[in-house]
Write an enzyme that holds these catalytic residues in place. Sequence first.
Site: not given
Ligand code: SAM
Length: 321
Positions: A71, A154
């Site tokens: 985000c 949130r």
């Molecule tokens: C907004 S959070 C998602 C939260 C999730 N829906 C939950 O219930 O906890 C975004 C996640 O994407 C991961 N992320 C960022 N870039 C990524 C990538 N290139 N491939 C896989 N995961 C990634 C981050 O580490 C983070 O944990």
Amino acid sequence: MTLRFIDLFAGLGGFHQALERLGHTCVFASELDPSLAALYEKNFDVVPHGDIRDAFAKVPPHDILCAGFPCQPFSKAGDQLGFDCPQWGDLFDYVLRILDTHKPNYLLIENVPNLVRHDEGKTWEKIKTRLESLEYKVDLGRLSPFMFGVPQVRERAIIIGARNGLDDFTWPTPTHRLDQVSINSVLDKSPNDARPLGPRFIQYLETWQELLDALPVDEALPSFPIWAMEFGATYPYRDQTPHAIGFGSIESFKGALGRSLKGLTAQEVEQTLPAYARNQTDSFPEWKQNFIRQNREFYKRHKGVIDAWLPKIADFAPRSC
Ligand SMILES: C[S@@+](CC[C@H](N)C(=O)[O-])C[C@H]1O[C@@H](n2cnc3c(N)ncnc32)[C@H](O)[C@@H]1O
């Protein structure tokens, strides 16, 4: 009916938790952060793949695609670069690629509520158009956990989509008001497997508590996000931005946490400003101007208390999302 789901950007597994409870099966997860991935494996017995850019070809057929794509590029607290963000801007393309390849019947996406307003609504329009071009009917709702009895405020933008239309879909009706939930409902006084917060986090909490304790008792807690970087800052933000004036021409002002800009090079001046004030733009959006103004007014009202406290947070990391 048991459906197969995939959990992209799996994080702590919010989607997994919900869908597993409904009897569905996770057939693929991807999470970049190794410590989150390890926790996910521990909780759900599924080993997440790492970077989705490397793993997208391994995604198996599935019925529901879940994605909480990062985000930060769309958040009010970030730089708002959106799809142009070099670190995360391309990730939504991978979601589209996977949808295009496997054509799951359903999609569930979450992001910050500002996604709807980002770039004057053009970002959401782009997302909607691209999902519709892959033959999904989509809708967007804004929900917060407290509405369903979970004591957390949130708000999230939730995007849902279905290939066979949304005529049978209705958004859930909230079951709780904010004053009907309490953090005490989930706190356990002596849990067996509790992991203590690290000393750094305890220091953060205690330091902020010190400020709250030092404020006058009749001061209501701010309803706006506290941007401590504005305490003592005087750089221009209303009619012009530091970028518009030129970083080399604002040395008579003060930067983040009231740091003097005198005698600094243009590059040093830029680095001494809060990250959200360095944008290459001629004017800040109104919401940003409002947050800066409210924080500076708050600082002015409590200058005596804040000046004595401010040095304690000088090396705290700035918030990103
Ligand atoms: C907004 S959070 C998602 C939260 C999730 N829906 C939950 O219930 O906890 C975004 C996640 O994407 C991961 N992320 C960022 N870039 C990524 C990538 N290139 N491939 C896989 N995961 C990634 C981050 O580490 C983070 O944990």
